[in-house]
Enzyme design. Sequence first.
Site, PDB file in Angstrom:
ATOM      1  CG  HIS A 146      -1.875   1.094   1.337  1.00 45.76           C
ATOM      2  ND1 HIS A 146      -1.508   2.360   1.754  1.00 45.76           N
ATOM      3  CD2 HIS A 146      -3.204   1.142   1.081  1.00 45.76           C
ATOM      4  CE1 HIS A 146      -2.579   3.147   1.756  1.00 45.76           C
ATOM      5  NE2 HIS A 146      -3.613   2.430   1.346  1.00 45.76           N
TER       6      HIS A 146
ATOM      7  NE  ARG B 193      -5.535  -0.859  -1.177  1.00 46.84           N
ATOM      8  CZ  ARG B 193      -6.656  -1.474  -0.795  1.00 46.84           C
ATOM      9  NH1 ARG B 193      -6.626  -2.774  -0.491  1.00 46.84           N
ATOM     10  NH2 ARG B 193      -7.794  -0.834  -0.720  1.00 46.84           N
TER      11      ARG B 193
ATOM     12  CE  LYS C 108      -8.307  -1.758  -3.896  1.00 46.37           C
ATOM     13  NZ  LYS C 108      -9.683  -2.187  -3.573  1.00 46.37           N
TER      14      LYS C 108
ATOM     15  CG  ASP D 131      -6.984   9.538  -2.885  1.00 43.94           C
ATOM     16  OD1 ASP D 131      -6.763  10.756  -2.756  1.00 43.94           O
ATOM     17  OD2 ASP D 131      -7.588   8.867  -2.025  1.00 43.94           O
TER      18      ASP D 131
ATOM     19  CB  CYS E   7      -4.065  11.525  -0.362  1.00 37.81           C
ATOM     20  SG  CYS E   7      -4.353   9.748  -0.466  1.00 37.81           S
ATOM     21  CE1 TYR E   8      -2.240   5.969  -1.183  1.00 36.29           C
ATOM     22  CE2 TYR E   8      -4.240   6.368  -2.434  1.00 36.29           C
ATOM     23  CZ  TYR E   8      -3.585   5.746  -1.386  1.00 36.29           C
ATOM     24  OH  TYR E   8      -4.276   4.920  -0.536  1.00 36.29           O
TER      25      TYR E   8
ATOM     26  CG  ASP F 159     -10.159  10.852  -3.538  1.00 34.27           C
ATOM     27  OD1 ASP F 159      -9.548  10.624  -4.586  1.00 34.27           O
ATOM     28  OD2 ASP F 159     -10.818   9.986  -2.944  1.00 34.27           O
TER      29      ASP F 159
ATOM     30  CG  ASP G 285     -10.226  15.878   2.991  1.00 29.26           C
ATOM     31  OD1 ASP G 285      -9.017  15.839   3.304  1.00 29.26           O
ATOM     32  OD2 ASP G 285     -10.723  15.133   2.119  1.00 29.26           O
TER      33      ASP G 285
ATOM     34  CG  HIS H 287      -7.539  14.432   0.151  1.00 27.88           C
ATOM     35  ND1 HIS H 287      -8.433  13.805   0.984  1.00 27.88           N
ATOM     36  CD2 HIS H 287      -7.071  13.471  -0.700  1.00 27.88           C
ATOM     37  CE1 HIS H 287      -8.509  12.518   0.650  1.00 27.88           C
ATOM     38  NE2 HIS H 287      -7.698  12.297  -0.367  1.00 27.88           N
TER      39      HIS H 287
END
Length: 393
Positions: A218, A261, A264, A267, A269-270, A314, A321, A324
């Site tokens: 992850h 991952r 998936k 996003d 945040c990654y 995201d 938020d 993020h």
Amino acid sequence: MAFSYDFRYDDNLFETDTSLKQIEVEDSIARIYAKHIRQGTLQAGLLRSTHEQFIRDSIHGLSSGFTVLDASQPWLAFWCLNSLDILGCDASEFEQQALDTMVPHESGGFCGGFKQLPHMAGTYASIMALVLVGTKRAFDLVDRKATYRWLMSMKQADGSFAMHLDGEVDVRGVYCAMVIASVLNIMTPELVAGSAEFIVRCQTCEGGIGPYPGVEAHGGYTLCGLAALDILNKTQLLDLQRLARWISSRQLAFEGGFNGRTNKLVDGCYSYWMGGACSILQKALKQDWLYEPAALQRYVLVCCQDKKLGGLLDKPGKSADLYHTMVVVVLVEDQNEMVLTAVLLEFVELVGLALTVGLELALMAQAVLALKAVQYVLAKNEYILQQTVLVES
């Protein structure tokens, strides 16, 4: 990486719930990209003042819906203060709010909220927030000796750390413990014994790092594990080539952003979790970019900003938020006025090195000094990033 619709997902005429969701997300991103293409550009700038106001409003008061995050109060403070610091604001302005939020425990460590157990993640976030405030009153709230005793009480026989008394054990605990010990200068052979070896056992057949041995890799755990090993100067214990292949494959060709991952969705945040891991790995391998930075910038700046209310998110369709906002703004700080000219290409290697060092230090919790160093180099050399030209929106 030039943008192309040829990079759209192909389900090979075999629909699944996963493939349908992937296509739905790509459709939402395609509409945004198409709008920009019609306007003649896929460029966007960081809406600094809008995001700053979003964060300041959050510090001054959150809605009752946030009561579900009662155990995450230090994280809310850290996300806000770190975002403001990255945007060039003085976090010490909010000294009293930070002091009122942090809950040190008599046994050592910090709690996520009042009447709660001290928690490894809450301790990490509390100490980082206090470092960002940077005042004597903030530093005096930390009892280094008690913190060391508490860290040792969380230490497990296999080198890992529990997140709290009788709590879960995973790579996050090792990372938080290494950062805390590094920042407070309480690192000892006894504290770190076996920790590097535990992380190595968490590397999977894919190449990434999972939460504990035998579990799927992850993005978040990968950065935690790799950063902890970097603090310990033991990144060479991993299969770095396999890790590089796994990290590089997390960037999605059409969207430009990362997923965390295999199989998936993208996003925002990654960009932090995978981008941060890349910066450490690039240094360890002595290689240049392991991902396409221009495509990643395109995704986060075009698709992940709330232009009306502020904050970052995201993916399209999601609400902004504080989490993020912090992890996305880390990537794009001070890159909104980049100019691509042949005259400045000679500075790319120098600035790339400075960014690598800066991000590494940030992961070692010396965020303030690292970010200031990066800001200085960017301002002096007008940082160039591939073929993306970003202007203030």
